[in-house]
Design a protein around this motif. Structure first.
Motif, PDB file in Angstrom:
ATOM      1  N   THR A 123       0.832  -1.199   0.000  1.00  0.00           N
ATOM      2  CA  THR A 123       0.000   0.000   0.000  1.00  0.00           C
ATOM      3  C   THR A 123       0.867   1.250   0.000  1.00  0.00           C
ATOM      4  OG1 THR A 123      -1.789  -1.121   1.153  1.00  0.00           O
ATOM      5  CG2 THR A 123      -1.775   1.282   1.267  1.00  0.00           C
ATOM      6  N   LEU A 124       1.877   1.273   0.852  1.00  0.00           N
ATOM      7  CA  LEU A 124       2.773   2.422   0.906  1.00  0.00           C
ATOM      8  C   LEU A 124       3.528   2.598  -0.408  1.00  0.00           C
ATOM      9  CD1 LEU A 124       4.134   1.965   4.521  1.00  0.00           C
ATOM     10  CD2 LEU A 124       2.611   3.784   3.713  1.00  0.00           C
ATOM     11  N   ALA A 125       3.926   1.489  -1.011  1.00  0.00           N
ATOM     12  CA  ALA A 125       4.662   1.565  -2.270  1.00  0.00           C
ATOM     13  C   ALA A 125       3.805   2.159  -3.379  1.00  0.00           C
ATOM     14  CB  ALA A 125       5.159   0.177  -2.671  1.00  0.00           C
ATOM     15  N   VAL A 126       2.530   1.823  -3.386  1.00  0.00           N
ATOM     16  CA  VAL A 126       1.625   2.353  -4.410  1.00  0.00           C
ATOM     17  C   VAL A 126       1.339   3.829  -4.163  1.00  0.00           C
ATOM     18  CG1 VAL A 126      -0.749   2.240  -5.279  1.00  0.00           C
ATOM     19  CG2 VAL A 126       0.557   0.142  -4.960  1.00  0.00           C
ATOM     20  N   VAL A 127       1.130   4.188  -2.913  1.00  0.00           N
ATOM     21  CA  VAL A 127       0.726   5.556  -2.584  1.00  0.00           C
ATOM     22  C   VAL A 127       1.908   6.511  -2.628  1.00  0.00           C
ATOM     23  CG1 VAL A 127      -0.257   7.037  -0.798  1.00  0.00           C
ATOM     24  CG2 VAL A 127      -1.220   4.775  -1.219  1.00  0.00           C
ATOM     25  N   ASP A 128       3.009   6.143  -2.023  1.00  0.00           N
ATOM     26  CA  ASP A 128       4.137   7.062  -1.946  1.00  0.00           C
ATOM     27  C   ASP A 128       5.445   6.282  -1.927  1.00  0.00           C
ATOM     28  OD1 ASP A 128       5.972   9.069  -1.509  1.00  0.00           O
ATOM     29  OD2 ASP A 128       4.862   9.990   0.117  1.00  0.00           O
ATOM     30  N   THR A 129       5.953   5.954  -3.104  1.00  0.00           N
ATOM     31  CA  THR A 129       7.180   5.171  -3.182  1.00  0.00           C
ATOM     32  C   THR A 129       8.372   5.919  -2.610  1.00  0.00           C
ATOM     33  OG1 THR A 129       7.580   5.925  -5.444  1.00  0.00           O
ATOM     34  CG2 THR A 129       6.434   3.832  -5.173  1.00  0.00           C
ATOM     35  N   SER A 130       8.389   7.242  -2.726  1.00  0.00           N
ATOM     36  CA  SER A 130       9.536   7.991  -2.217  1.00  0.00           C
ATOM     37  C   SER A 130       9.631   7.886  -0.703  1.00  0.00           C
ATOM     38  CB  SER A 130       9.468   9.459  -2.651  1.00  0.00           C
ATOM     39  OG  SER A 130       8.322  10.086  -2.108  1.00  0.00           O
ATOM     40  N   LEU A 131       8.498   7.917  -0.008  1.00  0.00           N
ATOM     41  CA  LEU A 131       8.483   7.779   1.447  1.00  0.00           C
ATOM     42  C   LEU A 131       9.024   6.412   1.861  1.00  0.00           C
ATOM     43  CD1 LEU A 131       7.471   8.882   4.254  1.00  0.00           C
ATOM     44  CD2 LEU A 131       5.367   7.634   3.769  1.00  0.00           C
ATOM     45  N   LEU A 132       8.567   5.376   1.185  1.00  0.00           N
ATOM     46  CA  LEU A 132       9.002   4.016   1.502  1.00  0.00           C
ATOM     47  C   LEU A 132      10.486   3.829   1.218  1.00  0.00           C
ATOM     48  CD1 LEU A 132       8.065   1.256   2.489  1.00  0.00           C
ATOM     49  CD2 LEU A 132       7.509   0.691   0.129  1.00  0.00           C
ATOM     50  N   ARG A 133      10.946   4.309   0.066  1.00  0.00           N
ATOM     51  CA  ARG A 133      12.379   4.182  -0.275  1.00  0.00           C
ATOM     52  C   ARG A 133      13.256   4.920   0.733  1.00  0.00           C
ATOM     53  NH1 ARG A 133      10.758   5.294  -5.653  1.00  0.00           N
ATOM     54  NH2 ARG A 133      11.536   7.398  -5.304  1.00  0.00           N
ATOM     55  N   GLU A 134      12.846   6.120   1.121  1.00  0.00           N
ATOM     56  CA  GLU A 134      13.631   6.900   2.081  1.00  0.00           C
ATOM     57  C   GLU A 134      13.718   6.180   3.419  1.00  0.00           C
ATOM     58  OE1 GLU A 134      15.998   9.696   3.826  1.00  0.00           O
ATOM     59  OE2 GLU A 134      15.534   9.428   1.706  1.00  0.00           O
TER      60      GLU A 134
END
Length: 82
Positions: free
Chosen positions: A61-72
């Motif tokens: 879910t996080l990857a779909v919504v905001d990949t930059s947040l998850l990667r960081e």
């Protein structure tokens, strides 16, 4: 009793269901904190397949919504800078 991710809503649907469409950032932050807490605090040997399913669902879910947040967050967790 078995734990399963039942009735899981996608991010947009959850925001509508919770009537927080104007505060989606709050929901995103909450889901991110839940994901991080599970990953950081539950040792791998204590995880069940059901908990792994919850963690994977949150991550997806996080990857779909905001990949930059998850990667960081994953870079910070892994000690990668820059």
């Amino acid at each position: 009793p078995e734990l399963a991710v039942e009735g899981f809503l996608g991010f947009s649907d959850a925001a509508r269901e919770l009537e927080v469409t104007r505060q989606e950032g709050v929901l995103l932050r909450y889901l991110s904190e839940v994901y991080k807490a599970l990953v950081q605090n539950v040792p791998a040997e204590q995880r069940t397949p059901e908990l792994d399913e919850v963690i994977a669902t949150l991550r997806a879910t996080l990857a779909v919504v905001d990949t930059s947040l998850l990667r960081e967050w994953e870079r910070m967790r892994d000690g990668v800078t820059g």
